[in-house]
Structures are given as C-alpha cells and as structure tokens.
Design a protein around this motif. Structure first.
Motif, PDB file in Angstrom:
ATOM      1  N   PRO A 197      -0.968 -33.571  -5.833  1.00 38.59           N
ATOM      2  CA  PRO A 197       0.446 -32.798  -5.704  1.00 38.59           C
ATOM      3  C   PRO A 197       0.560 -32.447  -4.202  1.00 38.59           C
ATOM      4  CG  PRO A 197       0.121 -31.938  -7.921  1.00 38.59           C
ATOM      5  CD  PRO A 197      -1.387 -32.248  -7.053  1.00 38.59           C
ATOM      6  N   ILE A 198       1.864 -33.861  -3.476  1.00 39.22           N
ATOM      7  CA  ILE A 198       1.584 -33.771  -2.014  1.00 39.22           C
ATOM      8  C   ILE A 198       3.246 -33.662  -2.137  1.00 39.22           C
ATOM      9  CG2 ILE A 198       1.953 -34.412   0.285  1.00 39.22           C
ATOM     10  CD1 ILE A 198      -0.799 -36.352  -0.284  1.00 39.22           C
ATOM     11  N   VAL A 199       3.806 -32.452  -0.851  1.00 36.96           N
ATOM     12  CA  VAL A 199       5.249 -31.788  -0.886  1.00 36.96           C
ATOM     13  C   VAL A 199       5.444 -31.444   0.640  1.00 36.96           C
ATOM     14  CG1 VAL A 199       6.838 -30.100  -1.438  1.00 36.96           C
ATOM     15  CG2 VAL A 199       5.122 -31.166  -3.198  1.00 36.96           C
ATOM     16  N   PRO A 200       6.322 -32.758   1.281  1.00 41.77           N
ATOM     17  CA  PRO A 200       6.709 -32.344   2.301  1.00 41.77           C
ATOM     18  C   PRO A 200       7.828 -31.181   2.419  1.00 41.77           C
ATOM     19  CG  PRO A 200       7.657 -33.941   1.492  1.00 41.77           C
ATOM     20  CD  PRO A 200       7.111 -34.239   0.317  1.00 41.77           C
ATOM     21  N   THR A 201       7.171 -30.554   3.795  1.00 45.49           N
ATOM     22  CA  THR A 201       8.016 -29.246   3.848  1.00 45.49           C
ATOM     23  C   THR A 201       8.172 -28.510   5.247  1.00 45.49           C
ATOM     24  OG1 THR A 201       6.118 -27.683   3.917  1.00 45.49           O
ATOM     25  CG2 THR A 201       6.890 -28.185   2.250  1.00 45.49           C
TER      26      THR A 201
ATOM     27  N   GLY B 177     -13.407 -28.949  -6.830  1.00 44.63           N
ATOM     28  CA  GLY B 177     -13.094 -28.810  -8.434  1.00 44.63           C
ATOM     29  C   GLY B 177     -11.480 -28.248  -9.134  1.00 44.63           C
ATOM     30  N   ILE B 178     -11.298 -27.056  -8.173  1.00 45.30           N
ATOM     31  CA  ILE B 178      -9.227 -26.380  -8.372  1.00 45.30           C
ATOM     32  C   ILE B 178      -8.279 -27.299  -7.930  1.00 45.30           C
ATOM     33  CG2 ILE B 178      -8.817 -23.946  -7.641  1.00 45.30           C
ATOM     34  CD1 ILE B 178     -11.329 -23.268  -6.410  1.00 45.30           C
ATOM     35  N   PRO B 179      -7.350 -26.516  -8.763  1.00 45.36           N
ATOM     36  CA  PRO B 179      -6.586 -27.116  -8.348  1.00 45.36           C
ATOM     37  C   PRO B 179      -5.780 -27.079  -7.339  1.00 45.36           C
ATOM     38  CG  PRO B 179      -6.638 -26.916 -10.391  1.00 45.36           C
ATOM     39  CD  PRO B 179      -7.326 -26.481 -10.548  1.00 45.36           C
ATOM     40  N   VAL B 180      -5.219 -28.620  -6.314  1.00 44.66           N
ATOM     41  CA  VAL B 180      -5.157 -27.952  -5.043  1.00 44.66           C
ATOM     42  C   VAL B 180      -3.537 -29.394  -5.401  1.00 44.66           C
ATOM     43  CG1 VAL B 180      -5.608 -29.414  -2.664  1.00 44.66           C
ATOM     44  CG2 VAL B 180      -6.772 -29.034  -4.009  1.00 44.66           C
ATOM     45  N   VAL B 181      -2.828 -28.240  -4.650  1.00 48.39           N
ATOM     46  CA  VAL B 181      -1.951 -29.227  -4.029  1.00 48.39           C
ATOM     47  C   VAL B 181      -1.182 -28.282  -2.112  1.00 48.39           C
ATOM     48  CG1 VAL B 181       0.917 -28.116  -3.840  1.00 48.39           C
ATOM     49  CG2 VAL B 181      -0.142 -28.314  -5.749  1.00 48.39           C
TER      50      VAL B 181
ATOM     51  N   PRO C 181      -5.601 -33.368 -13.707  1.00 49.09           N
ATOM     52  CA  PRO C 181      -6.888 -34.129 -14.282  1.00 49.09           C
ATOM     53  C   PRO C 181      -7.469 -32.840 -12.680  1.00 49.09           C
ATOM     54  CG  PRO C 181      -5.915 -35.891 -14.414  1.00 49.09           C
ATOM     55  CD  PRO C 181      -4.344 -34.609 -13.991  1.00 49.09           C
ATOM     56  N   ALA C 182      -8.899 -32.789 -12.889  1.00 50.14           N
ATOM     57  CA  ALA C 182      -8.910 -31.564 -11.680  1.00 50.14           C
ATOM     58  C   ALA C 182      -9.739 -32.456 -10.308  1.00 50.14           C
ATOM     59  CB  ALA C 182     -10.640 -31.000 -11.825  1.00 50.14           C
ATOM     60  N   PRO C 183      -9.093 -32.085  -9.273  1.00 41.58           N
ATOM     61  CA  PRO C 183      -9.526 -33.176  -8.243  1.00 41.58           C
ATOM     62  C   PRO C 183     -10.919 -33.310  -8.266  1.00 41.58           C
ATOM     63  CG  PRO C 183      -8.363 -30.880  -7.337  1.00 41.58           C
ATOM     64  CD  PRO C 183      -8.540 -31.003  -9.012  1.00 41.58           C
ATOM     65  N   ALA C 184     -11.195 -34.670  -6.982  1.00 41.25           N
ATOM     66  CA  ALA C 184     -13.047 -34.731  -7.153  1.00 41.25           C
ATOM     67  C   ALA C 184     -12.624 -35.746  -6.082  1.00 41.25           C
ATOM     68  CB  ALA C 184     -13.288 -35.783  -8.366  1.00 41.25           C
ATOM     69  N   ARG C 185     -13.609 -35.306  -5.095  1.00 45.48           N
ATOM     70  CA  ARG C 185     -14.132 -37.017  -4.352  1.00 45.48           C
ATOM     71  C   ARG C 185     -13.760 -37.912  -4.606  1.00 45.48           C
ATOM     72  NH1 ARG C 185     -20.495 -36.292  -2.098  1.00 45.48           N
ATOM     73  NH2 ARG C 185     -19.575 -34.206  -1.100  1.00 45.48           N
TER      74      ARG C 185
END
Lengths: 62, 650
Positions: free
Chosen positions: B92-96, B60-64, B118-122
C-alpha cells in the motif's frame, strides 16, 4: 498548660524534624539520580537514559 | 510504535543504520519485532528513497509506504502514478503532507489492513547465475534464525560488508559462505561489492520510468534564488553570523520583560508563603532554599523558549541543512566529516542528544572525535549562567542595527565554544584519532514556511523539560545546598548588622567551610569562595550555579528576597577590602570557564556508553572531562590575569 517557652521549643523541634525529612528526601532523590546516570552509562541499549528528552521511557518491547 | 533513525539504506555503515537493521531483522537486544513497517519516503527524491524501500520489502514483513511532501512534488512538476507504483511495489502507498496532517487517516487505515495482505517480497528477478552463486549464503543465513525472505536481502547486503556486524556474528561459517558467494559471482562476471547497488538501482530506474513523469524546469525555484545568497562563499557565512546575532540579541531584548514578570511573580508568591509560615527553619527552607533556588532558574524560561523557537525556525525552514553545508569546508579543514556538524548543532540544545546523533557517522574515529568536542558547544543549560552575568555586567550599548553589546557578548561565548571545539577536533584528528577525511553528501531540502504546530510542539516540549528539571534536580539540589548553608548554626550576635550576621552564618556553615577550603583553588581566577562553591555544586548540572548563588545570597535574609540576584551580585562587596566581589572582568572569566567546563553528569554517562562502554568508555569520558577542565581553568585564568595586565581592573 504549657509555658510559652515549651511551646516554642516544641515548635523548633517539630520544624527540625520536618526539615530533616525534606532534606533526606532531597538527598535520596539526588543519590538515586546519580545511580541511574551511572547505570545508564553501563547500558548498551538504545536511548540515552538522560533527562534531555531523548530517553526511552515510552518504550514497551514485546 | 518505534521510530527508527532516518536512513537511505540498510547498509549498516553507521551505528544508526545498524540499529535499524537489527530491529527490522528481529535481532536487536530489546527483542522488538515489527508487525508492520511504515516507510516515510520523500516524494520529491523518490529514487534515493526507493533503495531502502526495496530492501525493507524483502524482509517479508507487512509494509506501508507514505509518500510524504507530495504537495512539493506536485509543485515541482513531479507526477507520480500511484496505482502503478502500488502494482509494481506490491505494498500500500499513501500520498501524504505530514506538515498539514494530510493523508494521516489513509495511512492509519493502510497500517491496519497491511497485516492481512500477502507478505511483500522481492520485486525483481536476479540473473540465474547470481541466484545460484548466492544460494548457499542464503541457506546459511536462513538456517540460523533469519527468515527465508530476509535471508535473500541479507545475502545481497553482506557482499559489500567488510566486517560482520554483531547481529550475524553468531552465524557459523558465515564469512566462508560470503567469500564463496563473492568468488562465484566474480566467476559469473559480476562485481560483488557493487552487485546490490547496481541491481537495485537498475530496477529502480526501470520502475521510475514507468511511474514518474518529471516536467522540465525552466526557471530557478524559490529555493535556488534564496540559495544564491544564503550559500554564497562570502555572503553565506555572513548571513549565518547575522542570524545568530539576531537570535542572541532577542534573548535579551524580547525575553527580559517576560523574565522580569516571572521573577516578580515568584518573589511575590515566595513573600506571601514566607509571611504565612512561622519564623524558623521551615520558612527559611521554603523561601531561601526552594523559592530562591528554583525560582532563580525558572525565571530563565522565556530565554529557553526563545532560543528553541529560533533553533526550530532555522531547522524547519530548511536553513539548518544549509548551515551544515556552509560549515563543511571548515569541518574538512580540521579533519572532521561534514556530518559531524549536525551533532555539534544539536549540542547547542543539549550535548546528550548531540552525542547520540554521532551515530550517523560511519567512521569510528570521526565519530569519537565528534563525541569528544560536542560538549564544547554551548548548551541551553549554560544560558541561565550567561544571561545572569551578561545582564549584570555588560551594558546594553547599541552596536549596530539593534544589536547591543549584550547580544554580541552572548554570540562571542557561543562562537568561542564552536571555534575551540573545531580546534580540539583538529588536534584529536591529527593525534589519537588520525584518519582520512571523507566527502559529505547532503540532501538540501527546499525552503518552506515552518509549521506553527510543529514548532510549538518542539518548543513546548523543551520548556516542559526545563520546568521538569527545575522541579526535580534543581529543587533537590537547592534544598541540599540550603541545608549545607544553614547548618550548623552560628550563635547570633545582636551587635552585628543583618548582612554581617548573614556572612557569619554562611562562613560557619558546612557550605562555608567547604567554600573556604576550596577558595585557594579558585582565587587565581579572581573568584571568592561563594563562586567556588557554586561552581562545585554545578558539576551536577550547570544551571545549579544560578540556584546556588541565589540560595547563598538568600540565606538569613528572608525579608529581602525580592531583590533580583543580578543586583545582589553587582552590589556584593569583599568584606575585607570593601571592593566589588564581581567585576566585568571576573564575570567574563566566569563565562569563559562555563564555555569550556564539562559540568553535566548525563553527558559523562552518555560519552562512556557511546565511546564503547567499560574501561574504554570511561577512559574517553575521563579524557574529555579532564581536557575540558584544564581548558576551562586555563582560559578563565588567562582572561582574568590577562585582563588585569592590560589594565581592565578586577
């Protein structure tokens, strides 16, 4: 005016005092280092507390 | 920013995973609570990395998510539909391409906006029977300080956990809740121990089928072709040995001119400072204590830089993982887990991070056995001792293909430590730390050209640490040793030669008295009191052996400090017999002593802590120090006495 032998004696005394201070500082540093190392052994936190580059000096917990 | 240990899951099977889990759940002792979590996932092996991602999203914590090595994925024909992946994961997904710094700015932007999303979830739905079975367990967790979202993840994870970890140990009746959930799941037709992995991998397989297209590979890749030789049963170990021989040879061939330059510079500066200062104790302190002590250690900076350049090259090119794989066969034979080789490799740089790296080992007995032998790997602090003695007593005779006897001797010292470490580990694993051998799973990265920037950063960092150590610990110890070698002063006798006066002063000093006191202990090894004192002083740090020798040979000889320490010890004569104090046999015995002796306060401290702390930790550290000292003394004595018996002199 001071005699040359007096000057020499004062210089030697001054040198002895400076050397004493420097050696005391070095001894204090080493003693502090040993103390910190022993304390690091007691800690349970992350990081090693040693001077190998894997310490946690930059850590700032909230 | 807190960099957590690399992990494939939050299963908390090993100490490093446990640390990551505690921090991410906000239950670590240092009270870290992440605002945003950045997951660096390998685009080439997305399936394995999505397991951890799916667990972290549920906190539930913001994820990148940074999809790293995106260039290699494209080169290998892996096409990833990023917008669809973002849609399915909800983050959010970033190619690196971290090696070239590509994608860094988009990652920073994503991190700055992640908290406002919005907080990520299952992202998958459990069967209703499973949801019902887990509900009481989820409630138990959420009632005791774990967020609702994270409780869902924890409930699934705890199904396969045998022993409750510290971060949930205070949750009342948790074990009962887990047992009830397991029983309910079993009744519903699920296997509780496999429930989480089966559920997540089923979801991952579905997700990948919709987002990743993999082109069929016809030909072997470049890595496959290199591995045909580098991982060969016969050629593999030989290539490894040849690479190591080149590394150690370079320490002599390439570093020596720079070392000579540094030595000359330090001597010149010391000379100038010596002339400026008035005669007396201050001049002696600066020239014989500071310049001789610190300068003699600093002169080894080129060797340190070269060693870490080679270690970095092997690591960044992807070869180090192959070396671990090659060693796994031997590791298993001695009873250690293949994972133990990585901490042992780290021990070549420094035993402290090597011991810390054992946190990746799940089995406590395997981990302890590895901790006990990591300090036997020759760390960089031994390098000045080896280089000083080899340079002085081993001729640069060509052996083969540009490799000289000096390089071979150095290689033998490193191999000796490694072989004995494996033998000692085998003893521990068959006695005090008996346990089963587990198979190793290792992901071999593709071979790649190391990034000059990354390599430079790691080498510069190591050199800075070396210089910092010389400017603090070595400097302070050099000053103390100088004082011990200078006071009390003997009455000068004009009839004696300067060398005899120096010897008289040293014998009269505190250091000399201590040295003569301990001389009977080191005499059986062929050492005189000066070597004995240098060994004792290097219990603080191994490099201090070199600085102590330099201080001892510099005392009372202000005008002659430009002579390198190597030539001084070669010329040193026993004042009574007139025979050389140091012989090649004594030098070899001394190196053997340093291969095995645990002379590092930091290593002892880390062993205490990583072995469990308190009495147990001190007990293991005491055992480690004791067995290594016995080994060092015994091996040095066998070398000296055996060499003499075989007619090698000494």
């Amino acid at each position: 005016m001071d005699e040359p032998s007096d000057l020499e004696a004062r210089r030697v005394n001054a040198q002895t005092v400076i050397v004493l201070v420097v050696v005391s500082l070095a001894a204090t540093f080493i003693a502090r280092r040993v103390w910190r190392t022993v304390q690091a052994a007691k800690q349970t936190a992350d990081g090693c507390g040693a001077d190998c580059g894997c310490g946690t000096s930059s850590k700032s917990p909230q | 920013m807190l960099d957590l240990p690399g992990s494939y899951s939050l299963s908390a099977g090993s100490p490093d995973e446990r640390i990551a889990l505690e921090v991410l759940l906000g239950r670590d002792t240092d009270h870290w609570h992440p605002d945003v979590i950045l997951i660096v996932a390998d685009a080439v092996h997305l399936e394995r990395n999505l397991f951890l991602t799916s667990q972290v999203i549920e906190l539930g914590i913001p994820v990148v998510v940074a999809l790293n090595q995106f260039d290699i994925a494209e080169r290998e024909g892996i096409a990833i539909d990023i917008p669809e992946l973002i849609h399915l994961l909800g983050v959010p997904i970033v190619p690196t391409v971290a090696k070239r710094g590509e994608g860094l700015e988009p990652v920073k932007r994503a991190l700055s906006i992640a908290a406002s999303l919005p907080a990520p979830a299952r992202r998958f739905v459990l069967p209703s029977a499973a949801t019902a079975a887990l509900a009481p367990l989820v409630m138990t967790l959420s009632q005791h300080g774990i967020s609702n979202s994270a409780s869902n993840m924890e409930a699934m994870r705890l199904l396969s956990v045998d022993h409750l970890e510290a971060h949930v140990a205070d949750v009342p009746a948790l074990q009962d809740a887990i047992d009830s959930a397991r029983a309910a799941l079993t009744r519903a037709g699920f296997a509780p121990a496999r429930f989480e992995s089966e559920t997540r991998y089923t979801w991952i397989a579905d997700l990948l089928s919709r987002t990743v297209i993999k082109r069929e590979r016809g030909d072997r890749t470049r890595s496959d072709r290199i591995d045909a030789f580098a991982m060969h049963r016969v050629w593999g170990p030989l290539i490894f040995l040849a690479l190591m021989a080149v590394v150690f040879q370079s320490v002599f061939s390439w570093a020596t001119p720079v070392q000579d330059g540094i030595q000359a510079l330090i001597s010149r500066v010391g000379d100038v400072v010596g002339r400026v200062l008035p005669a007396g104790d201050i001049r002696s302190l600066v020239v014989d204590g500071v310049f001789a002590g610190v300068g003699s250690v600093l002169a080894f900076l080129p060797q340190i830089a070269l060693l870490f350049t080679f270690i970095g090259l092997l690591e960044h090119s992807g070869y180090m993982a192959r070396a671990a794989y090659l060693m796994d066969r031997i590791m298993r034979r001695v009873g250690l887990h293949g994972k133990s080789f990585i901490p042992m490799l780290s021990g070549y740089a420094c035993a402290v991070p090597g011991i810390m790296a054992t946190r990746t080992i799940e089995d406590p007995k395997d981990r302890l056995a590895t901790i006990m032998v990591v300090p036997l790997m020759s760390c960089s602090a031994r390098l000045p001792v080896y280089t000083l003695l080899i340079g002085a007593f081993v001729p640069a005779t060509a052996v083969f293909a540009g490799i000289t006897l000096q390089g071979v001797t150095m290689l033998v010292m490193y191999l000796l430590g490694t072989v004995v470490a494996l033998a000692v580990a085998a003893v521990f694993k068959r006695t005090l730390l008996k346990g089963p051998v587990r198979p190793m799973i290792l992901e071999l990265p593709a071979y790649r050209w190391p990034s000059a920037h990354s390599l430079m950063v790691s080498v510069v960092q190591r050199c800075q640490l070396f210089v910092q150590r010389a400017g603090t610990v070595i400097l302070s110890l050099s000053i103390l040793l100088w004082a011990l070698a200078t006071y009390p002063k003997s009455t000068s006798n004009a009839a004696l030669s300067p060398a005899a006066q120096q010897e008289t002063q040293l014998t009269h000093s505190v250091l000399g008295r201590i040295g003569h006191g301990i001389e009977p202990l080191v005499r059986p090894l062929g050492y005189d009191w000066k070597i004995g004192v240098s060994i004792i002083s290097s219990f603080a740090a191994r490099e201090v052996f070199v600085s102590t020798m330099s201080t001892i040979y510099g005392v009372g000889d202000v005008d002659d400090n430009q002579h390198a320490l190597q030539s001084r010890i070669v010329d040193e004569r026993n004042p009574i017999t007139g025979k050389p104090t140091y012989t090649p046999l004594i030098a070899i015995g001394l190196m053997v002593f340093y291969v095995f002796a645990l002379m590092c306060m930091s290593t002892i401290a880390v062993t205490v802590r990583e072995a469990g702390g308190g009495r147990i930790g001190w007990g293991w550290a005491g055992l480690q120090f004791g067995y290594m000292l016995v080994l060092a003394y015994g091996a040095a004595w066998i070398t000296y006495a055996g060499g003499r018996a075989l007619g090698f002199g000494g």
